[in-house]
Every structure is written in structure tokens, then in C-alpha cells.
Design an enzyme around this catalytic site. Sequence first.
Site, mmCIF file in Angstrom:
data_model
loop_
_atom_site.group_PDB
_atom_site.id
_atom_site.type_symbol
_atom_site.label_atom_id
_atom_site.label_comp_id
_atom_site.label_asym_id
_atom_site.label_seq_id
_atom_site.Cartn_x
_atom_site.Cartn_y
_atom_site.Cartn_z
ATOM 1 N N ASP A 39 0.865 -1.185 0.000
ATOM 2 C CA ASP A 39 0.000 0.000 0.000
ATOM 3 C C ASP A 39 0.902 1.235 0.000
ATOM 4 O O ASP A 39 0.922 2.016 0.949
ATOM 5 C CB ASP A 39 -0.907 0.003 1.226
ATOM 6 N N ASP B 230 2.075 1.612 7.665
ATOM 7 C CA ASP B 230 0.930 0.906 7.061
ATOM 8 C C ASP B 230 1.382 -0.251 6.173
ATOM 9 O O ASP B 230 1.132 -0.268 4.969
ATOM 10 C CB ASP B 230 0.049 1.869 6.261
#
Length: 243
Positions: A167, A186
Site C-alpha cells: 500500500d 501501514d
Amino acid sequence: MSMAGVPQAPVELPAVVRELAGGDAVDPVWRNELGGITFRLSGGETTRYLKWQDYSELGPLARSHVNLRAEAERLTWAGEYTSVPQVLEAGENDDAAWLLTAGIRGLPALHRRWRQEPETAVRAIATGLRHLHEALPVDACPFLGGWAEATGAQLPEPDSLVVCHGDPCVPNTLISAEGQFAAHVDLGQLGVADRWADLAIASYSISWQVNFARSYDELFFATYGVEPDEKRLTFYRRLWDVS
């Protein structure tokens, strides 16, 4: 997936957030598109960040994108090789999950300072992704695939297998005060995959209106050190849009 923004309305604190905060100040700093909130806990000896994700209304695919226990495992592994947040605690129940990490010096590439210096941000994002792809050992990585594999689509033959971020959108790169790559955050989708899955989305996200609102592909790929593969770029960007 990294879209949404800073919460605009007051946020009711879940009980686990209040408990883990102790006496620290609690400030919501990010809300993802699936209702998860990241809180900054400050005022103590160190700044910490607490991700909290409501699972109650999420289907299996959406839940896989915000699986905080999976992210904790990936952060712990990746932290042996590169700069990522240190996991302090992680947990879940039937309704929600949470992940508490230590703070890292640096500002997200989406910060207003870097909006005024977009080329600095683009270089840091590309440099950070190249570092990630070179630093994380494919043969030792216990995690396979990422967001593209999760769609079930027929993917192109890999150009080069690396440990992908999964991501790599703009906010997930932290930049130092000197304008250099500082860390990645993340990493819930981290795993071995074709590097173009990362390269396509990292460069694509730079152009989104919520980020820098124009393409910096030439600078991005020159900094990373690869010629753009237009066929793979088009494939992964279209797949991202439909998934």
C-alpha cells in the site's frame, strides 16, 4: 488502502483507546476509508500511535485490507531490515482490532510542508521504495502477495519479485526534516510480489487530487532507477481503480 483524511468531526474514543492512552493526550490524526482511526498519544515520555479499526460492518475482503494483527506481524519482521514503527502492543476482539506503535521522527509525505516541496517528496517516496525493495530479503519473507493478489485477478508474469510494501500511497512514506526518506508505515499488505504492483500505485497516488494533483512519473522513475513499464503500469493502476 490509503485514502480518506484527518477526521473533521469529534471522535468518540473507544474504551481500548482510553485504556492504552493512560494519561496521554489523545488526538485523532487519520481516518481510513473503512472507518479505522489512527490516534496520536502524546504528553508522556514518548509519542505513540494507536490504530483502531472497527470490524463490525466489514466483509472478509475489506477486513483483509485492515487486518491489524497481520500488520503487527509484518512490522515486526520488516523492522529487522528497515525503518518501520516498532510494535508495542496489538490485539483484537469480535468487534475491533488495535495496534500500538512507537512514534518515528518524520512527517508524512502528504504533510503541508511537502505539498510546498513536491519534488522533494517524490524523490523521498521513490528512494524509500527502492530501499525497501533492496533491503527486505525475498527468500526469508514469510508473507506472500499483496493487494493485487487479493483481488483474484490474473496478474502479469512478474518482472522482478521483491518484498512489496503493498500500500505504497503517498501518506505511507515518512520524510525527515532534511527531506530524506525516513520510514514506511501501514505495512498490512506487505509480501512478496512483482515490484510493479508497488511502483504503479506509488507513482499513481502522487497524481491523485488529494495528494499532489499531477503526475511526477518522470522524476519518480528516474529516482527509483528504472525505465517505466507502461504495460504493467496500466494494468496495476486499472486493477487498483476497480478493486
